[in-house]
Structures are given as structure tokens and as C-alpha cells.
Design a protein around this motif. Structure first.
Motif, short mmCIF file in Angstrom:
data_model
loop_
_atom_site.label_atom_id
_atom_site.label_comp_id
_atom_site.label_asym_id
_atom_site.label_seq_id
_atom_site.Cartn_x
_atom_site.Cartn_y
_atom_site.Cartn_z
N ARG A 1 2.92 7.31 -3.13
CA ARG A 1 3.94 7.79 -2.19
C ARG A 1 5.02 6.78 -1.84
O ARG A 1 5.57 6.79 -0.74
N SER B 1 0.84 -1.20 0.00
CA SER B 1 0.00 0.00 0.00
C SER B 1 0.88 1.25 0.00
O SER B 1 2.06 1.19 -0.35
N GLN B 2 0.28 2.37 0.40
CA GLN B 2 0.98 3.64 0.26
C GLN B 2 2.21 3.76 1.18
O GLN B 2 2.36 3.03 2.13
N ALA C 1 1.55 1.21 -4.11
CA ALA C 1 0.55 2.27 -4.28
C ALA C 1 1.25 3.63 -4.20
O ALA C 1 2.45 3.74 -4.44
#
Lengths: 228, 298
Positions: A117, A96-97, A115
């Protein structure tokens, strides 16, 4: 080989056992079962051990890692390997981020996609993503290397300092002060080494483009180049 | 923070378990939103019938009194099923407006939480597992459900401030995030005759979608439009009688995970919410893309 089942053992007990490892301990191979998306699995390790996590994890897995090799046989939530210092974190699935955010050293390998950043404010970590990365990746990235075999989302490298970004696929857009740069021999060598250390074969360094700072947004002083 | 869970069943065989599965999902999201919780359950709709979900802070007094007054009014039997502070009033669909007006007149302290052919909405202040237990979520059946655990930021911790928000028949929305232009939007919606119950930003988002759908858009199109008109952070999960949608703002800092199998589509703020679902090990699991509408319809 210690095997910790998180469906029966509290997470804190696992992390405390990993933190308590004495230098030269013979318990160098750990297995974690049923992580079930729990947060902060195998964080803050400072020992040359390997930890294999069988299943998906939640936030901050492998955060602050030193020396250890943490492998997630599944996907990871936000902030995987955040602020890693050394060692290696490998994610077999997607992340994820803000993967690898603020990492100071070591290597993060993502075998799936990352994801948004990814590598935000990275400070020396090497991040290799076999898939693609989301928007605002390498935002304010200071130093270290980000290698992406797939595509990058919008605003790659916005407000970047001296981190090096290598992307094999398309870049949706570059962020402020991030530009494409010439791929010199030293960069090809660096990439070769990064690909090899992350176990990637059949991909040539020449297939990548390099991106970095135009050095117009921050006060770059050539005398400080060695600091990066 | 805030936690969201959603389950949209594709396999009818799972319908008796909808409440139990949703309840287990909601329980994993307690830390994300310990203030209050709520859920919308889309049950079986019977031909020609409609449901009104009511809420009262003194249900022991209000609901029996309302039932009695309504029976006198319509000179017939009233079907009112109470669950803790809520009650579901079933009536003929063509009587819906009359009954709704009668409720407002006969019991002004009773609030209408939602109306529709399939939707029932339950929400209260309290720890999410306690809220789910109070309403016996586990025992509920249906085709899809959306749940929310709230950590309040934009408005007070009250029953009406809890999610889901329902601003149109069989519609509901839950929100993780915060909107920055909700006051302006609330004023322009008021110009178009849309009255809101609270000062909550999420209710404005729900009403916005209702307003767009009244203009003839389907839920997917309304969600697309919201990307232009809503400013702020959001992960939305929305339900209609037959549909289930997910949308994240372009910045997408509010977490979201989707899973899909032949049997269901499931949403969780985190993977933890999905762990207990049947067949999750082999499900397609992914993070929804920013500014991308995901929409399923049966």
C-alpha cells in the motif's frame, strides 16, 4: 544544533518544540537520538528545518510534514510521511505499509524497500523508492508521482485516478483500471527531475515503464485534466 | 489491535534470560492490548516427563485439593508447582492421559491450559505488565517463548479468551486480526472430533493447525494449508516443541516485524518490541512478506 534524546525527553516535548519554531528561527538543524521505534516522531512540522533521526521509528513518522526535511537513519513503521503537504522525508532503511498515504505534496524518498500500500490515495506527493514496493501500492492514487527502482507487488495502481507510476523492475500484476502507458518526452523529463531531486545517479529515465489510469473505472472528463 | 512478541533462541547461553527478555518485549506492547495477556514458555523437557498447565479461579482451594486427591489416586507424590492462578503438574509422559482424565474428574473447575513435554502456558485478564509480574515471567528459562497482549474483538474478555491457545501437545498459537469463517470451520472441526473450549476465532485457527498436523503435516505445511482454508485478517505466531513459525494473511494489514541474529529469531508487532534485545542494532530486521510461511526449527 538541538539534539533531543528520546530516551530521556518525552516525545511530546520534542514535537511541541518543533511546532513552536517561530519563523526565521536560527534552530534549523535538529537531531533526534534513541527513537527506538516510537510512534509519531517529528510529526506536524511547519518550518524549514532539518531533522535527523538516528535509528528506527514506528508509526506515522514525519506525518503531515510541511517545509521540513526529515531524515530517518534507520527503518520506519507504517504510515511514514502520511498526508505530507510539502518538504521532504528521507528514510535510509525500509518502510512498512502505506508509506506516503494521502500525501498532498513534498517528496518521500525510501532508500530501502516499501511494504504494501505504498502511496495509497496519494494526492500530489512524489514518492521515490530505491528498492521494491509491496502489493496494492498506489491504490486509488489521485495525483503525484510514484517512482520505483525495483519491483512492484500485486495489484499496482488499483482504481487509480491520475497519478503517474514509474517502475524500473517487474510488476507482479496491475490492479483494476491500471495500464501501461507510453513514455513520452515530458515523462522522461519529469523522471529525470525526480531522480535528480532524490539524489539518484546512474539510473536512466528510459529504463522505466510508465503506468496510469485507463480512465474506464471513474468518470474522467478531459475538461478537468488541469486539476491533476 | 493486539500485540504479539516471540523469541526463539538459537544460542543456549541466552536460555536463562528467556523470561526476562520476553517480559521486556511484552511490556512494550501494552497499549496494543491492555485487556489481557498471556505467554507460552518452552522450558527444558526432561526425558520421559510431561507437564500439564492448569488454571483455576480459586487456586488456593483447588490446587491443594487436587494435589491431595491425585496423591490418593496414584498412591505417590504429585509434583504441582503453583504460580498465581496457574499450576504446572509434572508427571511421567506415559501417565499423561490417565492424569489428565483424573484432573478432569477430581477437579472439574480446574481448566487445562496446555500439555506437553516443554510447554507451559500462562494467561489472564489484566494489564500485560501486571499479568507478567503475577506469573513471574522474568524468572522463567527456556528455549522459546511467545507472548500476546489482547484487545478483544471477536469474543469476551476472559481468561480463556486470552492468548496463546493450545490445542495440541506442545503447540500454541497467538493471533492478531480476526477470522471471518471461524464458525463454519469450528463446525467442521467438531465433525472430526475436535472440541473447542471457547467461541474465540483464534482458538479455531489453533485447532485447525492441530488438526492438520494430526493428518501428518509438519507445522510449516499446516501453515501453508491455512492460507487456503482460513478467511480473514491474521498475523499468527505459532510454537511447537522445537519450532517457531510466523504467517501473515495475503492482505497483511496486521503489523509484523522479524529480527534474526546468530543468537535468536525474534518477532514483534512493532519494532519497539525488539529494541531491548541484545545485538538488535546489527540484527537482520525485516517485515515478513504476506502469505509467506516463516518457520524455524531446532
Amino acid at each position: 544544533m538541538p539534539a533531543i534524546d528520546l530516551s530521556t525527553t518525552p516525545l511530546r516535548a520534542l514535537n511541541q518544540s518543533l511546532h513552536a519554531l517561530a519563523e526565521g528561527s536560527s534552530e534549523t538543524e535538529w537531531e533526534v537520538l534513541n527513537p527506538d521505534g516510537r510512534h509519531a516522531v517529528a510529526v506536524g512540522i511547519d518550518a524549514p528545518v532539518s531533522v535527523d533521526i538516528r535509528g528506527p521509528v514506528g508509526y506515522y513518522c514525519g506525518g503531515m510534514n510541511k517545509q521540513a526535511t526529515v531524515t530517518v537513519h534507520g527503518s520506519a513503521g507504517p504510515g511514514v510521511a502520511e498526508n505530507m503537504m510539502s518538504g521532504k522525508v528521507v528514510i535510509k532503511g525500509d518502510v512498512s505499509q502505506y508509506a506516503g498515504a494521502t500525501g498532498r505534496g513534498g517528496m518521500l524518498v525510501v532508500e530501502g524497500n516499501a511494504a504494501s500500500r505504498c502511496g495509497i490515495s496519494m494526492k500530489g506527493i512524489d514518492i521515490v523508492v530505491k528498492g521494491s514496493i509491496g502489493h496494492m501500492s498506489a491504490f486509488m492514487a489521485q495525483t503525484g508521482n510514484l517512482v520505483v527502482l525495483g519491483d512492484a507487488g500485486d495489484a499496482l495502481g488499483d482504481s487509480i485516478y491520475e497519478a503517474r507510476l514509474f517502475v524500473r523492475g517487474n510488476v507482479q500484476s496491475l490492479g483494476a483500471d491500471c495500464v501501461q502507458k507510453e513514455m513520452r518526452d515530458e515523462h522522461l523529463e519529469l523522471l529525470e527531475d525526480l531522480l535528480q531531486r532524490s539524489g539518484i545517479t546512474g539510473v536512466k529515465p528510459s529504463e522505466f515503464r510508465r503506468y496510469g489510469s485507463a480512465r474506464k473505472l471513474y468518470n474522467f472528463n478531459i475538461d478537468n485534466a488541469d486539476a491533476y | 489491535m493486539c500485540g504479539i512478541v516471540g523469541l526463539f533462541l538459537k544460542n543456549e547461553a541466552l536460555e536463562p534470560q528467556l523470561g526476562a527478555l520476553t517480559s521486556a518485549m511484552l511490556a512494550t506492547m501494552c497499549e496494543r492490548g491492555p485487556d489481557s495477556a498471556g505467554f507460552a514458555v518452552y522450558g527444558q523437557s526432561l526425558d520421559g516427563e510431561a507437564k500439564i498447565t492448569l488454571q483455576s479461579s480459586s487456586p488456593e482451594v483447588d490446587f491443594p485439593a487436587l494435589a491431595k486427591a491425585l496423591e490418593n489416586e496414584i498412591a505417590g507424590a504429585v509434583n504441582l508447582t503453583q504460580r498465581a492462578t496457574h499450576a504446572v503438574l509434572t508427571c511421567q509422559r506415559d501417565e499423561l492421559d490417565t492424569i489428565r482424565a483424573a484432573v478432569r474428574r477430581l477437579a472439574p473447575s480446574v481448566r487445562v491450559m496446555g500439555v506437553g513435554e516443554a510447554i507451559e502456558i500462562y494467561k489472564e485478564v489484566g494489564y500485560p505488565t501486571a499479568v507478567a509480574e503475577r506469573f513471574e515471567l522474568k524468572s522463567m528459562k527456556g528455549t522459546h517463548a511467545i507472548g500476546h497482549t489482547r484487545m478483544a474483538t471477536e469474543s469476551a474478555v476472559t481468561t480463556l479468551g486470552a492468548h496463546p491457545f493450545s490445542t495440541g501437545p506442545d503447540q500454541c498459537l497467538v493471533h492478531n486480526g480476526s477470522l471471518s469463517n471461524h464458525n463454519n470451520l469450528r463446525r467442521s472441526l467438531a465433525h472430526d472430533g475436535i472440541q473447542l473450549e471457547t467461541q474465540n476465532d483464534s482458538e479455531v485457527a489453533a485447532a485447525y493447525l492441530t488438526w492438520r498436523m494430526k493428518q501428518g503435516l509438519d507445522l510449516g505445511q499446516a501453515l501453508e494449508k491455512s492460507l487456503d482454508d482460513l478467511d480473514g485478517f491474521f498475523t499468527f505466531v505459532v510454537g511447537t516443541k522445537n519450532g517457531f513459525g510466523v504467517l501473515r494473511d495475503p492482505i497483511a494489514c496486521k503489523p509484523a516485524v522479524l529480527a534474526e541474529t546468530d543468537d535468536y529469531v525474534a518477532f514483534g508487532s512493532e519494532y519497539r518490541a525488539l529494541v531491548g534485545l541484545p545485538g538488535i542494532d546489527t540484527a537482520k530486521v525485516w517485515e515478513p512478506e504476506p502469505a509467506t510461511v516463516y518457520f524455524w526449527e531446532r
